[in-house]
Design a protein around this motif. Structure first.
Motif, PDB file in Angstrom:
ATOM      1  N   LEU A  73       0.801  -1.221   0.000  1.00 12.77           N
ATOM      2  CA  LEU A  73       0.000   0.000   0.000  1.00 12.77           C
ATOM      3  C   LEU A  73       0.834   1.271   0.000  1.00 12.77           C
ATOM      4  O   LEU A  73       0.266   2.362  -0.033  1.00 12.77           O
TER       5      LEU A  73
ATOM      6  N   GLU B  70      -1.158  -0.970  -4.586  1.00 13.73           N
ATOM      7  CA  GLU B  70      -1.643   0.394  -4.829  1.00 13.73           C
ATOM      8  C   GLU B  70      -0.415   1.272  -5.033  1.00 13.73           C
ATOM      9  O   GLU B  70       0.322   1.559  -4.093  1.00 13.73           O
TER      10      GLU B  70
ATOM     11  N   GLU C 122       0.953   3.000   7.187  1.00 17.14           N
ATOM     12  CA  GLU C 122       1.774   2.394   6.145  1.00 17.14           C
ATOM     13  C   GLU C 122       3.243   2.549   6.571  1.00 17.14           C
ATOM     14  O   GLU C 122       3.894   3.527   6.239  1.00 17.14           O
TER      15      GLU C 122
ATOM     16  N   SER D 134      -6.477  -2.251   2.541  1.00 14.38           N
ATOM     17  CA  SER D 134      -6.398  -1.878   1.133  1.00 14.38           C
ATOM     18  C   SER D 134      -7.764  -1.516   0.579  1.00 14.38           C
ATOM     19  O   SER D 134      -8.789  -1.686   1.243  1.00 14.38           O
TER      20      SER D 134
END
Length: 358
Positions: A27, A111, A258, A331
């Motif tokens: 991510l 992503e 993250e 996510s």
């Protein structure tokens, strides 16, 4: 180990599973920063671009963001790397190789974050470049089997009005490959609250709110990202651990962090990997998704983040599996993808482990 598998008397046997086989989501990966080092060298040679020694003989570079000069050096290297991307095929290659590298590391969902304004002049504008990236992402996803989506990010060193333009752009592609809106670059620059109108535009398009915060600045900036930008996830966010009240708020609100351990150390946020406070975050109940940030500059990809945290904090396989589950839950993957990946994580943990003499 002797035949028959019995350990040598007095030896210690540790049991581990292959982290590259652990299914996971990625991510926090920046577009140019995902480039393979070999690809950078090849494209630079093709274009006659002389790379600094830090990107050639001294790679990965020695970095620090402890002061403005250190961040400027980091950004200069990033800009040099971006300059080698000259053709549509270069962009498609970068995206395909990023997907291949994540698949090799057990990635099942990616992503990738990009600021189209940084490439607009060379590729015909922000809309044209976004179209190119999304087409490249769709192709790479088909070819490699990994699910992929795009996060459009504004640059906090530019005017907040530019961020509004990008937020509107992101909103136009919501549901068509763009899943979030971010805010990147040196979080010590500018006023975060000034970007609130851009995030409101993106929020109305049902995009995830994904600003960077809580890495180069402390817990007080995490609070600003929550209050002004209504963050769903925080790029980094690791320094929320410095204030129990802020960390408690992060946990209670379900905001995922993250965490990018190798880049935290490379930029001087922490002195070494054992100082990255992952155990404290997990003990507090935080949702953590490990990410590689910019492998081109930090020299470590997705599975490497899990491996370094396993080694630095002696994490067991159930903890690593839960980190992988948290990454997929945090996510924007479709629900059926989430269910399938979590089943495969459970299968990874249920499989026989490997025995290694230590």
């Amino acid at each position: 180990m002797p035949l028959g598998g019995a350990p040598v008397p007095g030896s210690r046997v540790s049991r581990v599973r292959d982290l590259q086989a652990l299914p996971k989501a990625h991510l926090h990966l920046h577009f140019t920063g995902s480039m393979r080092h070999a690809t950078l060298l090849e494209l630079a040679e093709r274009e006659g671009i002389r790379l600094p020694d830090a990107l050639v003989s001294e790679w990965p570079p020695h970095l620090s963001a402890a002061d403005e000069k250190g961040w400027f050096r980091f950004q200069r290297l990033y800009d040099v790397a971006r300059s080698v991307l000259r053709t549509e095929d270069d962009v498609r290659r970068l995206v395909r190789e990023a997907a291949e590298d994540d698949v090799r590391d057990g990635g099942r969902w990616l992503e990738i974050q990009v600021d189209p304004s940084g490439y607009a002049a060379r590729f015909g504008g922000i809309t044209e470049f976004t179209d190119l990236v999304l087409d490249a992402v769709a192709g790479a996803s088909r070819d490699t089997g990994i699910g992929m989506a795009v996060v459009i990010a504004a640059n906090r060193t530019r005017h907040p009005l530019d961020a509004r333009t990008l937020a509107r752009l992101a909103g136009q592609y919501a549901g068509r490959g763009v899943v979030g809106f971010g805010l990147s670059n040196d979080e010590r620059r500018g006023s975060t609250a000034d970007f609130a109108p851009a995030f409101e535009i993106a929020r109305r398009a049902d995009l995830a709110m994904l600003p960077h915060g809580g890495e180069l600045r402390g817990a007080e900036h995490v609070t600003t990202c929550l209050d002004a930008l209504h963050a769903d996830r925080l790029g980094h966010g690791v320094r929320s651990v410095e204030d129990p009240a802020v960390l408690g708020r992060v946990v209670d609100s379900g905001v995922a962090l993250e965490v990018c351990p190798v880049s935290n150390v490379a930029l001087g946020v922490y002195s070494d990997l054992t100082s990255v406070p992952l155990p404290e975050l997990l003990a507090a109940g935080a949702t953590v998704a490990l990410g590689a940030d910019d492998p081109l500059l930090f020299g470590s990809r997705l599975a490497g983040q899990y491996a370094t945290m396993r080694a630095a904090h002696d994490l067991d396989d159930p903890t690593l599996a839960e980190l992988a589950r948290m990454s997929i839950r945090a996510s924007r993957a479709p629900d059926d993808v989430k269910r399938a990946v979590i089943r495969d994580i459970d299968a990874w943990l249920a499989a026989p482990d490997e025995r290694m003499d230590a």
